[in-house]
Enzyme design. Sequence first.
Site, PDB file in Angstrom:
ATOM      1  N   HIS A   1       1.811   2.951  -3.312  1.00 13.11           N
ATOM      2  CA  HIS A   1       0.817   3.633  -4.145  1.00 13.11           C
ATOM      3  C   HIS A   1       1.161   5.100  -4.343  1.00 13.11           C
ATOM      4  CE1 HIS A   1      -2.428   1.041  -5.396  1.00 13.11           C
ATOM      5  NE2 HIS A   1      -2.483   0.466  -4.226  1.00 13.11           N
TER       6      HIS A   1
ATOM      7  N   ASP B   1      -7.092  -6.379  -4.568  1.00  8.36           N
ATOM      8  CA  ASP B   1      -6.736  -5.342  -5.534  1.00  8.36           C
ATOM      9  C   ASP B   1      -6.868  -5.844  -6.964  1.00  8.36           C
ATOM     10  OD1 ASP B   1      -6.260  -3.143  -4.026  1.00  8.36           O
ATOM     11  OD2 ASP B   1      -4.080  -3.215  -4.131  1.00  8.36           O
TER      12      ASP B   1
ATOM     13  N   GLN C   1       0.820  -1.205   0.000  1.00  9.71           N
ATOM     14  CA  GLN C   1       0.000   0.000   0.000  1.00  9.71           C
ATOM     15  C   GLN C   1       0.853   1.255   0.000  1.00  9.71           C
ATOM     16  OE1 GLN C   1      -3.542   0.225  -0.331  1.00  9.71           O
ATOM     17  NE2 GLN C   1      -2.817  -1.732  -1.071  1.00  9.71           N
TER      18      GLN C   1
END
Length: 428
Positions: free
Chosen positions: A258, A356, A255
């Site tokens: 990102h 995801d 994460q």
Amino acid sequence: MQIINNPNPSEWAELLTRPVFEAEFLQSAVKNILNRVRTSGDQALIDFNLKFDQAVTHNLSVTQEEITSAIAQVETSLKDAIRKAADNIHKFHKAQERATLEVETMPGVTCWRKSVAIPNVGIYIPGGTAPLFSTVLMLGIPASIAGCNEIVLCTPPGKDGTIHPAILFAADLVGVTKIYKTGGAQAVAAMAYGTETVPKVDKIFGPGNQYVTEAKQQVSLEGIAIDMPAGPSELAIIADETAEPAFIASDLLSQAEHGNDSQVILICTDEAQVAKVNRALDEQLASLPRKEMAGKSLQNSKAIIVPDLTIAVALSNAYAPEHLIICTKEAETVAEEIVNAGSVFIGDLTPESAGDYASGTNHTLPTNGAARAYSGVSLDSFTKQITYQKIDQAGLKSLGPAIEEMAAAEQLEAHKRAVTIRLEKIGR
């Protein structure tokens, strides 16, 4: 990661604050972009492509020739992976279809509720540092299942003025053909207002950075529907001493990479485990291609040590994360206590990246605490529920007097007369 040991509940709100831009600057900058697109249309989009993406674009529409060329450029192995993900996403969202609900509330009075597709929808696909072709599947597939008449896709072009081939392959796979080269807040504006090239839509979907999120929120105040507040990505992990530190580190970094404004939170009942996770983070971060970005994101992130899982769950529910991973003993039992989260991943072998990409659930999820009240994107997001009612003579004779009585009590005489005139016609 900053380590906080057993914070007082009174400190939680400040501790769990998300990283944000200065609000006044963000709002003003986005407002200016929206106004430029509203007044200058395509030319504003072309200018912004050059300004923000260093891309020269003479034609905002993606042609069929470009799509065909892009499909040929995608490796067979990636095509197969995208098809597998698309199949799972289709299965999960197809199963969400609802039958029309019909109820006779009393003899002669029938009510029903039916799902109707939103006619024209816009889907925003982030590009830039990470072209998210997976989001094409997450939004295009339920839009197609719902039966939306027109699906408009906007995504930022690369510096060469083209769209990433995998985005175009995924769009072709799910049947999206109206594709436009524009990103950021300006893409939201184009779909909200329409330009000479980009059609105006009824509802805008898609994640993005804080500019995209702010643009969606501003146009929603003007009557344009949006899916939800879905800004920079975030993840929380609840872990105990049984969790695998390397797994936790990999999820935190997945994460963190990102973007600089992403945030990850580790809530752990074991201090020694946090130290192991930090060592694993250092080891894994060193070999990441996006290590600089992930490293900056980790600066916004925290490891919070709590005395037990009850406190861990309470802290997670207070944070209301977009993604939540539970790596504890009896993780499914812990998951039952979660009331605020966009999507939950249970057990050591369920990485967030499964959601995801390919497990079947949708990855367009509420962020910034919006999971307290919002759900992630689903088939329902692309439909509206219309209620119907039909009353026959017997039904009106039975129900009418109650309507007359209530209308009179509210001093709405015309409401009452609408019933009275019918009852007089058919005979009480």
